[in-house]
Scaffold this motif. Structure first.
Motif, PDB file in Angstrom:
ATOM      1  N   MET A  72      75.717  19.255  37.071  1.00  0.00           N
ATOM      2  CA  MET A  72      74.551  19.427  37.933  1.00  0.00           C
ATOM      3  C   MET A  72      74.194  20.910  37.986  1.00  0.00           C
ATOM      4  O   MET A  72      75.067  21.774  37.859  1.00  0.00           O
ATOM      5  CB  MET A  72      74.855  18.924  39.341  1.00  0.00           C
ATOM      6  CG  MET A  72      75.073  17.435  39.444  1.00  0.00           C
ATOM      7  SD  MET A  72      73.604  16.471  39.067  1.00  0.00           S
ATOM      8  CE  MET A  72      72.693  16.655  40.585  1.00  0.00           C
ATOM      9  N   ILE A 132      72.918  25.455  42.989  1.00  0.00           N
ATOM     10  CA  ILE A 132      71.948  25.473  44.082  1.00  0.00           C
ATOM     11  C   ILE A 132      71.761  26.923  44.542  1.00  0.00           C
ATOM     12  O   ILE A 132      72.748  27.601  44.844  1.00  0.00           O
ATOM     13  CB  ILE A 132      72.431  24.622  45.276  1.00  0.00           C
ATOM     14  CG1 ILE A 132      72.860  23.230  44.838  1.00  0.00           C
ATOM     15  CG2 ILE A 132      71.370  24.574  46.369  1.00  0.00           C
ATOM     16  CD1 ILE A 132      71.817  22.432  44.113  1.00  0.00           C
ATOM     17  N   GLU A 144      77.747  25.349  44.167  1.00  0.00           N
ATOM     18  CA  GLU A 144      77.752  24.139  43.347  1.00  0.00           C
ATOM     19  C   GLU A 144      77.063  23.007  44.092  1.00  0.00           C
ATOM     20  O   GLU A 144      77.096  22.942  45.321  1.00  0.00           O
ATOM     21  CB  GLU A 144      79.188  23.707  43.040  1.00  0.00           C
ATOM     22  CG  GLU A 144      79.913  24.593  42.081  1.00  0.00           C
ATOM     23  CD  GLU A 144      81.309  24.056  41.775  1.00  0.00           C
ATOM     24  OE1 GLU A 144      81.563  22.851  41.993  1.00  0.00           O
ATOM     25  OE2 GLU A 144      82.124  24.857  41.317  1.00  0.00           O
ATOM     26  N   PHE A 145      76.457  22.107  43.327  1.00  0.00           N
ATOM     27  CA  PHE A 145      75.871  20.911  43.926  1.00  0.00           C
ATOM     28  C   PHE A 145      76.998  20.064  44.493  1.00  0.00           C
ATOM     29  O   PHE A 145      78.043  19.895  43.867  1.00  0.00           O
ATOM     30  CB  PHE A 145      75.098  20.104  42.879  1.00  0.00           C
ATOM     31  CG  PHE A 145      74.536  18.835  43.428  1.00  0.00           C
ATOM     32  CD1 PHE A 145      73.355  18.848  44.144  1.00  0.00           C
ATOM     33  CD2 PHE A 145      75.204  17.638  43.255  1.00  0.00           C
ATOM     34  CE1 PHE A 145      72.841  17.672  44.673  1.00  0.00           C
ATOM     35  CE2 PHE A 145      74.701  16.463  43.784  1.00  0.00           C
ATOM     36  CZ  PHE A 145      73.518  16.480  44.499  1.00  0.00           C
ATOM     37  N   ASN A 146      76.801  19.542  45.686  1.00  0.00           N
ATOM     38  CA  ASN A 146      77.820  18.727  46.344  1.00  0.00           C
ATOM     39  C   ASN A 146      77.169  17.435  46.822  1.00  0.00           C
ATOM     40  O   ASN A 146      76.403  17.428  47.784  1.00  0.00           O
ATOM     41  CB  ASN A 146      78.423  19.506  47.519  1.00  0.00           C
ATOM     42  CG  ASN A 146      79.590  18.796  48.151  1.00  0.00           C
ATOM     43  OD1 ASN A 146      79.706  17.576  48.082  1.00  0.00           O
ATOM     44  ND2 ASN A 146      80.455  19.560  48.779  1.00  0.00           N
ATOM     45  N   SER A 147      77.501  16.352  46.145  1.00  0.00           N
ATOM     46  CA  SER A 147      76.913  15.054  46.465  1.00  0.00           C
ATOM     47  C   SER A 147      77.260  14.605  47.880  1.00  0.00           C
ATOM     48  O   SER A 147      76.448  13.975  48.555  1.00  0.00           O
ATOM     49  CB  SER A 147      77.394  14.019  45.448  1.00  0.00           C
ATOM     50  OG  SER A 147      76.743  12.805  45.642  1.00  0.00           O
ATOM     51  N   LEU A 204      74.904  16.150  50.352  1.00  0.00           N
ATOM     52  CA  LEU A 204      73.619  15.460  50.281  1.00  0.00           C
ATOM     53  C   LEU A 204      73.677  14.161  51.070  1.00  0.00           C
ATOM     54  O   LEU A 204      72.822  13.891  51.913  1.00  0.00           O
ATOM     55  CB  LEU A 204      73.242  15.191  48.827  1.00  0.00           C
ATOM     56  CG  LEU A 204      71.985  14.379  48.561  1.00  0.00           C
ATOM     57  CD1 LEU A 204      70.762  15.090  49.109  1.00  0.00           C
ATOM     58  CD2 LEU A 204      71.838  14.120  47.075  1.00  0.00           C
ATOM     59  N   GLU A 264      69.754  12.776  42.962  1.00  0.00           N
ATOM     60  CA  GLU A 264      70.609  13.356  41.920  1.00  0.00           C
ATOM     61  C   GLU A 264      69.949  13.264  40.545  1.00  0.00           C
ATOM     62  O   GLU A 264      70.001  14.213  39.762  1.00  0.00           O
ATOM     63  CB  GLU A 264      71.970  12.671  41.891  1.00  0.00           C
ATOM     64  CG  GLU A 264      72.851  13.018  43.064  1.00  0.00           C
ATOM     65  CD  GLU A 264      74.157  12.246  43.079  1.00  0.00           C
ATOM     66  OE1 GLU A 264      74.267  11.205  42.391  1.00  0.00           O
ATOM     67  OE2 GLU A 264      75.076  12.685  43.773  1.00  0.00           O
ATOM     68  N   ILE A 281      67.201  15.857  40.244  1.00  0.00           N
ATOM     69  CA  ILE A 281      67.768  17.194  40.068  1.00  0.00           C
ATOM     70  C   ILE A 281      68.289  17.350  38.642  1.00  0.00           C
ATOM     71  O   ILE A 281      68.020  18.348  37.974  1.00  0.00           O
ATOM     72  CB  ILE A 281      68.903  17.448  41.092  1.00  0.00           C
ATOM     73  CG1 ILE A 281      68.323  17.497  42.504  1.00  0.00           C
ATOM     74  CG2 ILE A 281      69.653  18.733  40.757  1.00  0.00           C
ATOM     75  CD1 ILE A 281      69.376  17.471  43.595  1.00  0.00           C
ATOM     76  N   GLU A 306      69.532  26.050  37.512  1.00  0.00           N
ATOM     77  CA  GLU A 306      69.573  26.341  38.940  1.00  0.00           C
ATOM     78  C   GLU A 306      68.350  25.717  39.607  1.00  0.00           C
ATOM     79  O   GLU A 306      67.264  25.707  39.028  1.00  0.00           O
ATOM     80  CB  GLU A 306      69.533  27.849  39.203  1.00  0.00           C
ATOM     81  CG  GLU A 306      70.711  28.603  38.675  1.00  0.00           C
ATOM     82  CD  GLU A 306      70.613  30.101  38.954  1.00  0.00           C
ATOM     83  OE1 GLU A 306      71.675  30.728  38.981  1.00  0.00           O
ATOM     84  OE2 GLU A 306      69.491  30.624  39.135  1.00  0.00           O
ATOM     85  N   SER A 354      67.469  25.316  47.144  1.00  0.00           N
ATOM     86  CA  SER A 354      67.793  24.390  48.230  1.00  0.00           C
ATOM     87  C   SER A 354      66.500  23.806  48.807  1.00  0.00           C
ATOM     88  O   SER A 354      66.490  22.676  49.295  1.00  0.00           O
ATOM     89  CB  SER A 354      68.616  25.089  49.314  1.00  0.00           C
ATOM     90  OG  SER A 354      67.915  26.201  49.826  1.00  0.00           O
ATOM     91  N   ILE A 387      65.579  20.724  46.863  1.00  0.00           N
ATOM     92  CA  ILE A 387      66.412  19.585  47.275  1.00  0.00           C
ATOM     93  C   ILE A 387      65.951  19.070  48.635  1.00  0.00           C
ATOM     94  O   ILE A 387      65.866  17.858  48.854  1.00  0.00           O
ATOM     95  CB  ILE A 387      67.901  19.970  47.296  1.00  0.00           C
ATOM     96  CG1 ILE A 387      68.349  20.293  45.866  1.00  0.00           C
ATOM     97  CG2 ILE A 387      68.752  18.858  47.895  1.00  0.00           C
ATOM     98  CD1 ILE A 387      69.740  20.851  45.758  1.00  0.00           C
TER      99      ILE A 387
END
Length: 157
Positions: free
Chosen positions: A48, A51, A60-63, A66, A92, A95, A102, A105, A108
């Protein structure tokens, strides 16, 4: 593949199956040393994008973050878990498919607002009030009026 029981490095694949969704492979294995059986799953791991936060820092993207944001907005609302899972998956995918290394935020946040608006209007207002940092009641009223206007235009033939 190391055996999870004895840590021996030699295991034998007994059976391989593609899961129904087609996005993973299930393998039954047996350890050559202790002969215990276990199952492994093989999935595609796509990286991913990072961010970029408002202050310029990167993370880092963190599911789970979210999902947590969605669940907080949807707290005590009649939205099934499957719908939340689908919304997380949709965000996801958007994205990931952006092709960027990158994403901001803010991007998102907009995706989350779009999904919440579709899922539950009250949750959308809750999230928007924090995300857009509402300062007074007039801002709440503007968002509520926007939703009311959209509902009226949806009902017209």
């Amino acid at each position: 593949m190391k055996c999870p029981f004895c840590q021996h490095g030699d295991t034998q694949v007994l059976d391989t199956r593609v899961l129904e969704e087609g996005d993973a492979i299930r393998r039954r294995r047996r350890c050559a040393n202790c002969e215990k059986r276990f199952i492994t799953y093989e999935r595609i791991e796509l990286i991913m994008p990072a961010i970029v936060k408002k202050n310029g820092s990167r993370t880092e993207f963190n599911s789970s973050k979210l999902r947590g944001s969605l669940m907080l907005a949807l707290r005590k609302r009649p939205v099934p878990a499957e719908a939340v899972d689908a919304a997380v998956h949709c965000i996801e995918e958007k994205i990931r498919s952006s092709g960027e290394r990158e994403v901001t935020s803010g991007y998102i946040g907009e995706l989350v607002m779009h999904e919440l608006k579709r899922l539950d209007k009250i949750a959308y207002i809750r999230f928007a009030s924090v995300y857009k940092s509402f300062e007074d009641v007039a801002e709440f009223q503007a968002v509520i009026a926007e939703i009311g206007h959209e509902r009226k235009s949806d009902k017209k033939p």
